[in-house]
Design a protein around this motif. Sequence first.
Motif, PDB file in Angstrom:
ATOM      1  N   VAL A   1       0.819  -1.282  -0.080  1.00 34.36           N
ATOM      2  CA  VAL A   1      -0.025   0.017  -0.037  1.00 34.36           C
ATOM      3  C   VAL A   1       0.965   1.173  -0.127  1.00 34.36           C
ATOM      4  O   VAL A   1       1.879   1.269   0.820  1.00 34.36           O
ATOM      5  N   LEU A   2       0.671   2.159  -0.940  1.00 36.64           N
ATOM      6  CA  LEU A   2       1.290   3.492  -0.800  1.00 36.64           C
ATOM      7  C   LEU A   2       0.283   4.493  -0.201  1.00 36.64           C
ATOM      8  O   LEU A   2      -0.930   4.586  -0.726  1.00 36.64           O
ATOM      9  N   ILE A   3       1.009   5.167   0.781  1.00 36.04           N
ATOM     10  CA  ILE A   3       0.219   6.150   1.423  1.00 36.04           C
ATOM     11  C   ILE A   3       0.795   7.617   1.335  1.00 36.04           C
ATOM     12  O   ILE A   3       1.934   7.786   1.537  1.00 36.04           O
ATOM     13  N   VAL A   4      -0.074   8.512   0.408  1.00 37.12           N
ATOM     14  CA  VAL A   4       0.446   9.719   0.067  1.00 37.12           C
ATOM     15  C   VAL A   4      -0.395  10.875   0.517  1.00 37.12           C
ATOM     16  O   VAL A   4      -1.158  11.315  -0.244  1.00 37.12           O
ATOM     17  N   VAL A   5      -0.597  11.189   1.769  1.00 41.60           N
ATOM     18  CA  VAL A   5      -1.551  12.045   2.271  1.00 41.60           C
ATOM     19  C   VAL A   5      -0.794  13.059   3.073  1.00 41.60           C
ATOM     20  O   VAL A   5      -0.899  14.260   2.547  1.00 41.60           O
ATOM     21  N   GLY A   6      -0.372  12.802   4.479  1.00 44.92           N
ATOM     22  CA  GLY A   6       0.252  13.991   5.061  1.00 44.92           C
ATOM     23  C   GLY A   6       0.940  13.212   6.349  1.00 44.92           C
ATOM     24  O   GLY A   6       0.667  11.911   6.496  1.00 44.92           O
TER      25      GLY A   6
END
Length: 285
Positions: free
Chosen positions: A71-76
């Motif tokens: 999973v890639l998490i690109v939020v903050g």
Amino acid sequence: MSGDLTLCIIGAGRHAAANVYPSFSFVRGAKVVANCDLNLERAQEVGRQFGILHTYDDYREMLERHRPDGVLIVVGPDFHAKASMELMRLGYHVYTEKPPAVSYEQAKQVVSVMKETGKICMTGLKKRFAPAYRQAKRIVDSPEFGRPEMFTFLRTSGNFANTDDPLTQYLLESAIHPIDLSQYYFGPVGAVSAVKKEPATYVITLQYRNGAIGALTLTDRVNGVRKTELVTIISDDGTFIQVDNSVEMMAFRNGVPFAAHKPDFSTGGSHSIVEQGFAGELQEF
């Protein structure tokens, strides 16, 4: 390819759409099967742009339906830390954009969960994967380089708001890159001293455990002109390496050039996403 790893992406904001999603055209052996954003219309728009068939506004529902390999998490940064710990405990390998957390203590918690679960949690620090910086690293690691002597990093950017919101803090959001690269080249730091001029100008001096010294000069007070990123790496025997704005590298030994890297944008032979390191960090994950 039927053997490709499957990935899901959480986040479809400006940075993700401009740099992360398009990088997969250069990544081998993996495919994005679904994406997610609280703004479902935005997730759908980005999904259509990059050929992703499944979009969601609830990442837990997305993961339950697709069970990806990673999973890639690109939020903050706060969500990076909290979600990465949750997902590692659910059995997923995780990539997060930088910054990985909002504080040292929160980052330590992420590392603890990574060790506890045995899952990968990679922070996307792109400059380690930029071709110019990687070629410089190969020179530093070669026997011909000699002993590390000095590392300097000058970095400027436009004004950050520098509020309580971590995404507005220059030191965490932008200056994280020189802090990372300083140890990428010369290893662990034994001592640090720093002077700050409000709101976000820093001079940081480093003493490395290998005996070398370094200086990071960082400011967000440069608006309306060309921003600067200039790295110099020097050995005790006269080897001098300079990397200019992440993409051009020149190396000299006793004044004689012996290595270089310069992308060819004019004929389309080089790609910005590759030269900046975005594609390389995702391939590494």
